[in-house]
Design an enzyme around this catalytic site. Sequence first.
Site, PDB file in Angstrom:
ATOM      1  N   ASP A 145       1.058  -1.027   0.073  1.00 29.19           N
ATOM      2  CA  ASP A 145       0.009   0.336  -0.018  1.00 29.19           C
ATOM      3  C   ASP A 145       0.720   0.742  -0.343  1.00 29.19           C
ATOM      4  O   ASP A 145      -0.181   2.438  -0.647  1.00 29.19           O
ATOM      5  CB  ASP A 145      -1.128   0.085   0.971  1.00 29.19           C
ATOM      6  CG  ASP A 145      -2.112  -0.189   1.257  1.00 29.19           C
ATOM      7  OD1 ASP A 145      -2.406  -0.883  -0.427  1.00 29.19           O
ATOM      8  OD2 ASP A 145      -3.014   0.075   1.583  1.00 29.19           O
ATOM      9  N   GLU A 176      -6.455   4.034  -0.365  1.00 35.17           N
ATOM     10  CA  GLU A 176      -5.236   3.516   0.592  1.00 35.17           C
ATOM     11  C   GLU A 176      -5.157   3.672   1.344  1.00 35.17           C
ATOM     12  O   GLU A 176      -4.232   2.681   2.543  1.00 35.17           O
ATOM     13  CB  GLU A 176      -4.274   3.798  -0.983  1.00 35.17           C
ATOM     14  CG  GLU A 176      -4.758   3.350  -2.119  1.00 35.17           C
ATOM     15  CD  GLU A 176      -4.817   1.734  -2.008  1.00 35.17           C
ATOM     16  OE1 GLU A 176      -4.613   0.926  -1.639  1.00 35.17           O
ATOM     17  OE2 GLU A 176      -5.142   1.693  -3.312  1.00 35.17           O
ATOM     18  N   HIS A 179      -6.601   1.724   3.948  1.00 34.88           N
ATOM     19  CA  HIS A 179      -6.287   0.279   4.144  1.00 34.88           C
ATOM     20  C   HIS A 179      -5.340   0.376   4.581  1.00 34.88           C
ATOM     21  O   HIS A 179      -5.092  -0.658   4.979  1.00 34.88           O
ATOM     22  CB  HIS A 179      -5.942  -0.095   2.068  1.00 34.88           C
ATOM     23  CG  HIS A 179      -7.506   0.316   1.250  1.00 34.88           C
ATOM     24  ND1 HIS A 179      -6.398  -0.361   0.959  1.00 34.88           N
ATOM     25  CD2 HIS A 179      -8.801   0.024   1.635  1.00 34.88           C
ATOM     26  CE1 HIS A 179      -8.365  -0.818  -0.703  1.00 34.88           C
ATOM     27  NE2 HIS A 179      -8.960   0.163   0.471  1.00 34.88           N
ATOM     28  N   TYR A 183      -4.587  -2.440   7.665  1.00 33.87           N
ATOM     29  CA  TYR A 183      -3.305  -3.360   7.930  1.00 33.87           C
ATOM     30  C   TYR A 183      -2.988  -3.198   9.263  1.00 33.87           C
ATOM     31  O   TYR A 183      -2.362  -3.875  10.121  1.00 33.87           O
ATOM     32  CB  TYR A 183      -2.755  -3.726   6.838  1.00 33.87           C
ATOM     33  CG  TYR A 183      -3.081  -3.373   5.364  1.00 33.87           C
ATOM     34  CD1 TYR A 183      -4.063  -4.894   5.440  1.00 33.87           C
ATOM     35  CD2 TYR A 183      -2.688  -2.300   4.529  1.00 33.87           C
ATOM     36  CE1 TYR A 183      -4.859  -5.047   4.011  1.00 33.87           C
ATOM     37  CE2 TYR A 183      -3.847  -3.116   2.959  1.00 33.87           C
ATOM     38  CZ  TYR A 183      -4.823  -4.317   2.597  1.00 33.87           C
ATOM     39  OH  TYR A 183      -5.574  -5.064   2.003  1.00 33.87           O
ATOM     40  N   GLU A 239      -2.225  -4.329  -8.216  1.00 30.54           N
ATOM     41  CA  GLU A 239      -3.675  -4.070  -7.035  1.00 30.54           C
ATOM     42  C   GLU A 239      -4.486  -5.740  -7.826  1.00 30.54           C
ATOM     43  O   GLU A 239      -4.858  -6.387  -7.118  1.00 30.54           O
ATOM     44  CB  GLU A 239      -4.219  -3.543  -7.881  1.00 30.54           C
ATOM     45  CG  GLU A 239      -3.812  -1.862  -7.150  1.00 30.54           C
ATOM     46  CD  GLU A 239      -4.020  -0.918  -6.542  1.00 30.54           C
ATOM     47  OE1 GLU A 239      -4.569   0.280  -5.551  1.00 30.54           O
ATOM     48  OE2 GLU A 239      -4.585  -0.584  -8.287  1.00 30.54           O
ATOM     49  N   GLU A 273      -9.928  -2.351  -4.408  1.00 33.33           N
ATOM     50  CA  GLU A 273      -8.868  -3.076  -5.237  1.00 33.33           C
ATOM     51  C   GLU A 273      -9.940  -3.210  -6.521  1.00 33.33           C
ATOM     52  O   GLU A 273      -8.563  -3.172  -7.374  1.00 33.33           O
ATOM     53  CB  GLU A 273      -7.833  -3.927  -4.538  1.00 33.33           C
ATOM     54  CG  GLU A 273      -6.979  -3.634  -3.965  1.00 33.33           C
ATOM     55  CD  GLU A 273      -6.044  -2.110  -3.608  1.00 33.33           C
ATOM     56  OE1 GLU A 273      -5.690  -1.856  -4.451  1.00 33.33           O
ATOM     57  OE2 GLU A 273      -5.804  -2.062  -2.481  1.00 33.33           O
ATOM     58  N   HIS A 276     -10.102  -0.198  -8.524  1.00 34.97           N
ATOM     59  CA  HIS A 276      -9.009   0.253  -8.928  1.00 34.97           C
ATOM     60  C   HIS A 276      -8.882  -0.216  -9.808  1.00 34.97           C
ATOM     61  O   HIS A 276      -7.972   0.455 -10.427  1.00 34.97           O
ATOM     62  CB  HIS A 276      -8.038  -0.009  -7.733  1.00 34.97           C
ATOM     63  CG  HIS A 276      -8.480   0.908  -6.410  1.00 34.97           C
ATOM     64  ND1 HIS A 276      -8.066   0.726  -5.185  1.00 34.97           N
ATOM     65  CD2 HIS A 276      -9.674   2.181  -6.483  1.00 34.97           C
ATOM     66  CE1 HIS A 276      -8.430   1.452  -4.594  1.00 34.97           C
ATOM     67  NE2 HIS A 276      -9.349   2.715  -4.269  1.00 34.97           N
TER      68      HIS A 276
END
Length: 399
Positions: A145, A176, A179, A183, A239, A273, A276
């Site tokens: 990422d 992002e 994301h 994580y 991705e 994703e 994207h």
Amino acid sequence: MPKETPSKAAADALSDLEIKDSKSNLNKELETLREENRVKSDMLKEKLSKDAENHKAYLKSHQVHRHKLKEMEKEEPLLNEDKERTVLFPIKYHEIWQAYKRAEASFWTAEEIDLSKDIHDWNNRMNENERFFISRVLAFFAASDGIVNENLVENFSTEVQIPEAKSFYGFQIMIENIHSETYSLLIDTYIKDPKESEFLFNAIHTIPEIGEKAEWALRWIQDADALFGERLVAFASIEGVFFSGSFASIFWLKKRGMMPGLTFSNELICRDEGLHTDFACLLFAHLKNKPDPAIVEKIVTEAVEIEQRYFLDALPVALLGMNADLMNQYVEFVADRLLVAFGNKKYYKVENPFDFMENISLAGKTNFFEKRVSDYQKAGVMSKSTKQEAGAFTFNEDF
């Protein structure tokens, strides 16, 4: 204050001893892993050096054609500013605008992920192999990422000039970030030892195979001589292909009824994703002058080889009880779909081997959002946008 009994004192001492032994064993394992990775890293450096040389030689063999396309990029409508267009409306690129509205309708935040039940599963239902596997997958996601967002901020969002695409990239940068936050929260929640957390957060440098993925990505997307179309393909491969096996492995856990917080966040991120990747394919379709199909094929198939090797050597899917051959086939299936989206022919010609990934793999089908009604979309965003573009009459308009 109640007096401590000898048995309680002994139990506490034993508990402290077990914790110390556990930490000591973990530190020894980490040190052993670091030493193994140092050896791997030295071997990988030699391989990466050869890969870089082969990469340059391959592109040199296409030098004349690529140079012409590089010159023609100056005339690409997507990459040229329209000085007469100073406001967003009227929309000129309707498909690109609809892609932005789909992304906007899918907004979520890290706070919406409930990890309370995951702790029990992590400590009591998952074995050591499964914990090892998932922690490495999260390390890869966190590292990737960073690369994705850096490319968006420094390259694509400044190179693309049309407002509709800039809107999408602006939103993608934000999602992002979400994301990345997710994580980090997952690693913080599951991994309690600070040294192991540090090891995972620095995966590009501590885990050679993740470093190889990063090197490949940077080789394509940060090359000043690379065509915009080539970088779009590489970006979609990161991705699409690089994430595919990891997404599938976490969905495998969901099939077994484990880790609801992790698997729900995986559903949301997988959906994002997918949007994207589709957007990269959409922009590619709008290019007047596209890269050589042979180069498109090389980029995607290189990504497949790296992804398959990753799940064979670095993170054997057998640790989760998955079949390695089927995982390889799934990665190839995803790659074929990507190649077709870029106007190429299928390279691998394989079927999707994972029934639990069927609805996730097909564009436009998202039937896995059990925690929300109607595709997790913010109420009315897409319908309002569609009606406005179609010029439909509505009862909430201002007169």
